[in-house]
Write a protein that holds these residues in place. Structure first.
Motif, PDB file in Angstrom:
ATOM      1  N   LEU B 114      30.983 -22.082 -21.194  1.00  0.00           N
ATOM      2  CA  LEU B 114      30.319 -21.377 -22.280  1.00  0.00           C
ATOM      3  C   LEU B 114      29.948 -22.372 -23.355  1.00  0.00           C
ATOM      4  N   ALA B 115      28.776 -22.254 -23.884  1.00  0.00           N
ATOM      5  CA  ALA B 115      28.318 -23.242 -24.851  1.00  0.00           C
ATOM      6  C   ALA B 115      27.958 -22.659 -26.202  1.00  0.00           C
ATOM      7  N   ALA B 116      27.722 -21.342 -26.274  1.00  0.00           N
ATOM      8  CA  ALA B 116      27.346 -20.764 -27.564  1.00  0.00           C
ATOM      9  C   ALA B 116      27.537 -19.258 -27.539  1.00  0.00           C
ATOM     10  N   LYS B 117      27.709 -18.730 -28.759  1.00  0.00           N
ATOM     11  CA  LYS B 117      27.641 -17.286 -28.939  1.00  0.00           C
ATOM     12  C   LYS B 117      26.294 -16.980 -29.566  1.00  0.00           C
ATOM     13  N   TYR B 118      25.606 -16.030 -28.985  1.00  0.00           N
ATOM     14  CA  TYR B 118      24.289 -15.642 -29.492  1.00  0.00           C
ATOM     15  C   TYR B 118      24.341 -14.234 -30.052  1.00  0.00           C
ATOM     16  N   ARG B 119      23.664 -14.037 -31.162  1.00  0.00           N
ATOM     17  CA  ARG B 119      23.392 -12.690 -31.625  1.00  0.00           C
ATOM     18  C   ARG B 119      21.911 -12.458 -31.360  1.00  0.00           C
ATOM     19  N   LEU B 120      21.608 -11.353 -30.719  1.00  0.00           N
ATOM     20  CA  LEU B 120      20.250 -11.080 -30.259  1.00  0.00           C
ATOM     21  C   LEU B 120      19.751  -9.764 -30.840  1.00  0.00           C
ATOM     22  N   ARG B 121      18.502  -9.728 -31.258  1.00  0.00           N
ATOM     23  CA  ARG B 121      17.844  -8.463 -31.559  1.00  0.00           C
ATOM     24  C   ARG B 121      17.322  -7.926 -30.234  1.00  0.00           C
ATOM     25  N   THR B 122      17.554  -6.669 -29.981  1.00  0.00           N
ATOM     26  CA  THR B 122      17.176  -6.094 -28.687  1.00  0.00           C
ATOM     27  C   THR B 122      16.322  -4.849 -28.927  1.00  0.00           C
ATOM     28  N   GLU B 123      15.115  -4.863 -28.418  1.00  0.00           N
ATOM     29  CA  GLU B 123      14.170  -3.771 -28.688  1.00  0.00           C
ATOM     30  C   GLU B 123      13.422  -3.376 -27.415  1.00  0.00           C
ATOM     31  N   CYS B 124      13.077  -2.111 -27.317  1.00  0.00           N
ATOM     32  CA  CYS B 124      12.204  -1.656 -26.232  1.00  0.00           C
ATOM     33  C   CYS B 124      11.046  -0.861 -26.822  1.00  0.00           C
ATOM     34  N   PHE B 125       9.885  -1.066 -26.231  1.00  0.00           N
ATOM     35  CA  PHE B 125       8.657  -0.402 -26.672  1.00  0.00           C
ATOM     36  C   PHE B 125       8.008   0.296 -25.477  1.00  0.00           C
ATOM     37  N   ASN B 126       7.333   1.403 -25.746  1.00  0.00           N
ATOM     38  CA  ASN B 126       6.601   2.043 -24.652  1.00  0.00           C
ATOM     39  C   ASN B 126       5.151   1.538 -24.609  1.00  0.00           C
ATOM     40  N   GLN B 127       4.362   2.089 -23.690  1.00  0.00           N
ATOM     41  CA  GLN B 127       2.987   1.614 -23.481  1.00  0.00           C
ATOM     42  C   GLN B 127       2.088   1.887 -24.691  1.00  0.00           C
ATOM     43  N   ASN B 128       2.544   2.748 -25.618  1.00  0.00           N
ATOM     44  CA  ASN B 128       1.771   3.010 -26.843  1.00  0.00           C
ATOM     45  C   ASN B 128       2.229   2.126 -28.003  1.00  0.00           C
ATOM     46  N   GLY B 129       3.142   1.202 -27.719  1.00  0.00           N
ATOM     47  CA  GLY B 129       3.637   0.313 -28.768  1.00  0.00           C
ATOM     48  C   GLY B 129       4.702   0.962 -29.641  1.00  0.00           C
ATOM     49  N   GLU B 130       5.125   2.173 -29.292  1.00  0.00           N
ATOM     50  CA  GLU B 130       6.173   2.843 -30.069  1.00  0.00           C
ATOM     51  C   GLU B 130       7.534   2.279 -29.687  1.00  0.00           C
ATOM     52  N   LYS B 131       8.355   2.066 -30.718  1.00  0.00           N
ATOM     53  CA  LYS B 131       9.690   1.552 -30.433  1.00  0.00           C
ATOM     54  C   LYS B 131      10.573   2.700 -29.946  1.00  0.00           C
ATOM     55  N   VAL B 132      11.133   2.542 -28.769  1.00  0.00           N
ATOM     56  CA  VAL B 132      11.982   3.602 -28.212  1.00  0.00           C
ATOM     57  C   VAL B 132      13.465   3.244 -28.297  1.00  0.00           C
ATOM     58  N   PHE B 133      13.750   1.960 -28.487  1.00  0.00           N
ATOM     59  CA  PHE B 133      15.135   1.483 -28.520  1.00  0.00           C
ATOM     60  C   PHE B 133      15.218   0.328 -29.498  1.00  0.00           C
ATOM     61  N   ASP B 134      16.273   0.323 -30.309  1.00  0.00           N
ATOM     62  CA  ASP B 134      16.504  -0.823 -31.179  1.00  0.00           C
ATOM     63  C   ASP B 134      18.004  -1.116 -31.147  1.00  0.00           C
ATOM     64  N   GLY B 135      18.361  -2.354 -31.424  1.00  0.00           N
ATOM     65  CA  GLY B 135      19.778  -2.677 -31.448  1.00  0.00           C
ATOM     66  C   GLY B 135      20.018  -4.167 -31.516  1.00  0.00           C
ATOM     67  N   GLU B 136      21.281  -4.519 -31.409  1.00  0.00           N
ATOM     68  CA  GLU B 136      21.682  -5.926 -31.411  1.00  0.00           C
ATOM     69  C   GLU B 136      22.727  -6.141 -30.341  1.00  0.00           C
ATOM     70  N   ALA B 137      22.730  -7.343 -29.799  1.00  0.00           N
ATOM     71  CA  ALA B 137      23.734  -7.702 -28.795  1.00  0.00           C
ATOM     72  C   ALA B 137      24.424  -8.992 -29.179  1.00  0.00           C
ATOM     73  N   GLU B 138      25.649  -9.143 -28.722  1.00  0.00           N
ATOM     74  CA  GLU B 138      26.362 -10.430 -28.803  1.00  0.00           C
ATOM     75  C   GLU B 138      26.639 -10.880 -27.384  1.00  0.00           C
ATOM     76  N   VAL B 139      26.286 -12.130 -27.116  1.00  0.00           N
ATOM     77  CA  VAL B 139      26.355 -12.649 -25.753  1.00  0.00           C
ATOM     78  C   VAL B 139      26.946 -14.052 -25.801  1.00  0.00           C
ATOM     79  N   LEU B 140      27.770 -14.395 -24.827  1.00  0.00           N
ATOM     80  CA  LEU B 140      28.245 -15.771 -24.669  1.00  0.00           C
ATOM     81  C   LEU B 140      27.486 -16.418 -23.525  1.00  0.00           C
ATOM     82  N   LYS B 141      27.187 -17.710 -23.697  1.00  0.00           N
ATOM     83  CA  LYS B 141      26.493 -18.408 -22.603  1.00  0.00           C
ATOM     84  C   LYS B 141      26.746 -19.901 -22.774  1.00  0.00           C
TER      85      LYS B 141
END
Lengths: 141, 141
Positions: B114-141
């Protein structure tokens, strides 16, 4: 069924099988080698293959849909803390507990009217009683 | 591959099919009728069947595993805000962006250190550009 009460709780248990993890990888497309590659997983910090975090969360989603608040529940948010790995062969108990109930005005008439917003504590434990997942959900029902 | 940089971003796109949603219901056991029962869903506030929230989240998990930070990433946490329904037939773009990088001391030697802890913005959009999901993740890598 009417409003659920503060403190009400429900759970399901599921054995996490190799077939489950491979099927989850297939349907989601998430083929992270810690889930699907035995050789890779052996050399990782886990020492063997683990289930997807989203799979553990889906157990919570299932308790919500099946039991508490139950059929037709609408998921608004979920905080997920992946505390320990879930290994293939584990038996996971997913537990949901009502920690807040906010009655809501009913929206336009439909057969499945919304009656409350629930805040739920959401936890999963393995067969050794270790907590593998913790979090909170907001659900409309 | 070395550390990922602040602001780095990656995405995948996926068409959400009827077969995907039914397969997801089967593998997770989550058969909430808003996902699997057309008649029920018609009378719900959605008007038609929607995908599981855990399925949307699994798209984020896949971007993390495949692209950013990539192969062998370890999921520590994920906050999920389900902002709008994801309908069958939608094309969803799942986007991950690095918002914090914390280099970590290496643990006991393994092939996949493992080399770092990442904080990530996590988003999903539909085909109309509308945001359907928002959130944050913490990941080790």
């Amino acid at each position: 069924m009417g409003l659920r009460a503060l403190g009400e709780t429900a759970f399901i248990e599921r054995d996490i099988t190799d077939a489950d993890v491979m099927a989850f990888a297939e349907v989601t497309g998430d083929k992270n080698p810690v889930h699907v590659d035995e050789e890779y997983a052996k050399k990782s910090i886990f020492g063997r293959r683990i289930a997807h975090g989203a799979m553990t969360m889906s157990l919570i989603s299932r308790v919500i849909a099946e039991k508490l608040p139950g059929r037709g529940s609408i998921y608004r948010s979920q905080a997920c803390l992946f505390m320990r790995p879930v290994y293939i062969g584990d038996k996971i108990r997913a537990v949901v507990t009502v920690i807040e109930v906010t009655p809501k005005a009913l929206p336009a008439p439909t057969m499945n009217v919304l009656a409350a917003k629930y805040r739920l504590r959401t936890e999963c434990f393995n067969q050794n009683g270790e907590k593998v997942f913790d979090g909170e959900a907001e659900v409309l029902k």
